[in-house]
Design a protein around this motif. Structure first.
Motif, mmCIF file in Angstrom:
data_model
loop_
_atom_site.group_PDB
_atom_site.id
_atom_site.type_symbol
_atom_site.label_atom_id
_atom_site.label_comp_id
_atom_site.label_asym_id
_atom_site.label_seq_id
_atom_site.Cartn_x
_atom_site.Cartn_y
_atom_site.Cartn_z
ATOM 1 N N TYR A 251 45.858 17.733 47.967
ATOM 2 C CA TYR A 251 45.142 18.630 46.886
ATOM 3 C C TYR A 251 45.991 18.381 45.631
ATOM 4 O O TYR A 251 47.065 17.892 45.736
ATOM 5 N N ILE A 252 45.346 18.741 44.767
ATOM 6 C CA ILE A 252 46.114 18.592 43.286
ATOM 7 C C ILE A 252 46.052 19.921 42.599
ATOM 8 O O ILE A 252 45.025 20.650 42.402
ATOM 9 N N VAL B 245 35.288 13.527 43.292
ATOM 10 C CA VAL B 245 35.949 13.969 44.563
ATOM 11 C C VAL B 245 34.687 14.963 45.361
ATOM 12 O O VAL B 245 34.638 14.862 46.564
ATOM 13 N N ARG B 246 33.859 15.501 44.370
ATOM 14 C CA ARG B 246 32.864 16.098 45.083
ATOM 15 C C ARG B 246 31.785 15.157 45.866
ATOM 16 O O ARG B 246 31.449 15.366 46.922
ATOM 17 N N GLU B 247 31.704 14.240 45.205
ATOM 18 C CA GLU B 247 30.664 13.133 45.747
ATOM 19 C C GLU B 247 31.472 12.465 47.054
ATOM 20 O O GLU B 247 30.727 11.835 47.836
ATOM 21 N N ALA B 248 32.661 12.543 46.962
ATOM 22 C CA ALA B 248 33.296 11.936 48.456
ATOM 23 C C ALA B 248 33.477 13.018 49.370
ATOM 24 O O ALA B 248 33.988 12.693 50.595
ATOM 25 N N GLY B 249 32.973 14.160 49.089
ATOM 26 C CA GLY B 249 33.131 15.205 50.162
ATOM 27 C C GLY B 249 34.161 16.486 50.068
ATOM 28 O O GLY B 249 34.245 17.503 50.683
ATOM 29 N N GLY B 250 34.832 16.335 48.673
ATOM 30 C CA GLY B 250 35.878 17.255 48.444
ATOM 31 C C GLY B 250 35.425 18.116 47.466
ATOM 32 O O GLY B 250 34.106 18.501 47.580
ATOM 33 N N HIS B 251 36.245 19.080 46.855
ATOM 34 C CA HIS B 251 35.864 20.290 46.311
ATOM 35 C C HIS B 251 36.839 20.513 45.171
ATOM 36 O O HIS B 251 38.192 20.321 45.088
ATOM 37 N N ILE C 117 42.243 23.500 40.754
ATOM 38 C CA ILE C 117 42.371 23.196 42.146
ATOM 39 C C ILE C 117 41.422 22.101 42.843
ATOM 40 O O ILE C 117 40.125 22.414 42.626
ATOM 41 N N VAL C 118 42.187 20.988 42.991
ATOM 42 C CA VAL C 118 41.132 19.937 43.465
ATOM 43 C C VAL C 118 41.399 19.491 44.858
ATOM 44 O O VAL C 118 42.824 19.359 45.262
ATOM 45 N N ALA C 119 40.779 19.380 45.980
ATOM 46 C CA ALA C 119 41.058 19.501 47.339
ATOM 47 C C ALA C 119 40.038 18.321 47.755
ATOM 48 O O ALA C 119 38.912 18.237 47.365
ATOM 49 N N ALA C 120 40.654 17.792 48.873
ATOM 50 C CA ALA C 120 39.985 16.945 49.771
ATOM 51 C C ALA C 120 38.749 17.495 50.372
ATOM 52 O O ALA C 120 37.716 16.714 51.018
ATOM 53 N N ASP C 121 38.822 18.695 50.830
ATOM 54 C CA ASP C 121 37.557 19.522 51.512
ATOM 55 C C ASP C 121 37.692 20.922 51.249
ATOM 56 O O ASP C 121 38.646 21.480 50.693
#
Length: 265
Positions: free
Chosen positions: A199-200, A217-223, A242-246
């Motif tokens: 996350y960032i 990130v969204r297209e890869a499955g994150g949020h 907040i940028v997160a892997a899921d």
């Protein structure tokens, strides 16, 4: 005439090859300026933004093109972008400080926004020779290969990075301490997709910085979203991202993010 996704990427590569890369580690006196104290701009930023804006405007005459450097000279630019039905964002040299100091961690970034939603995004890292491209509903690709991001495993503490200096070395609740990001959104977002972090946290919310990467990130499955739980939108300029892997990691971080953003200094 509309240009396809590959044509936009080809344009970005051409501009980088002609305007940006020849100046890398070769900036002359007078080619680095300050827009504000500590906020650098170079002749490469200015020239590349002018070319990208001209070409995108020619291809899409009804779209508003929001360039990072435009906002420093036109106080109406952000408002016009937010109001536009169709727009593009241009970050001509993301990571300008890295570029000036000779770091290869810089990028050219473009996104397309329709009715307030990012529908296409491009990141070209000229020194790494890596291209990231995303289209809404069609996935994100690294050099033509589709990328997905695995969620953080159960019981695995997520690794966080941030560009917010006062938060480096601090923990969010029981999460591991935050470390510094790569100080370039055009590198940070790809590094999250590659698994270097989970996350960032960002304090600043400039559309040209975050519109391309959040789509990827969204297209890869994150949020991506804000501490109040709302999802990221390029036309909503709420500070603190907040940028997160899921989604689970996003929620775990979000519970502590308001206090963290308040400490950003």
């Amino acid at each position: 005439m509309d240009v396809d996704t590959q044509q936009v990427l080809d344009l970005m590569k051409q501009v980088a090859a002609e305007v940006i890369t020849p100046r890398f580690r070769s900036l002359a006196d007078g080619e680095v300026m300050e827009k504000n104290p500590g906020d650098l701009v170079t002749i490469a930023d200015q020239e590349s933004e002018a070319i990208l804006t001209r070409e995108l405007s020619a291809a899409y005459p009804d779209a508003f093109v929001l360039g990072e450097e435009l906002t420093s000279t036109d106080p109406t630019a952000i408002d016009r972008f937010v109001a536009a039905e169709h727009a593009f964002t241009v970050d001509p040299v993301d990571g300008t400080k890295n570029f000036v100091h000779g770091s290869p961690d810089h990028a050219v970034m473009v996104s397309e926004v329709v009715r307030g939603e990012t529908v296409r995004g491009w990141i070209w890292q000229p020194e790494h020779q890596v291209a990231w491209v995303a289209e809404k509903g069609a996935g994100v690709y690294r050099d033509g290969v589709r990328v997905t991001r695995e969620p953080v495993g159960d019981g695995v503490p997520p690794k966080g990075v941030t560009s917010i200096w006062p938060l480096r070395g601090h923990s969010l609740g029981s999460l591991p301490a935050l470390v510094g990001s790569w100080v370039c959104c055009g590198v940070d977002y790809p590094r999250l997709l590659e698994g270097a972090c989970d996350y960032i946290l960002y304090a600043r919310n400039s559309p040209w910085d975050h519109s391309p990467g959040t789509l990827m990130v969204r297209e890869a499955g994150g949020h991506a979203g804000h501490a109040d739980g709302t999802a990221y939108s390029p036309v909503v300029l709420t500070p603190g991202i907040i940028v997160a892997a899921d989604r689970g990691t996003f929620e775990a971080v979000r519970r502590h993010a308001s206090d963290a953003f308040a400490r950003r200094g």
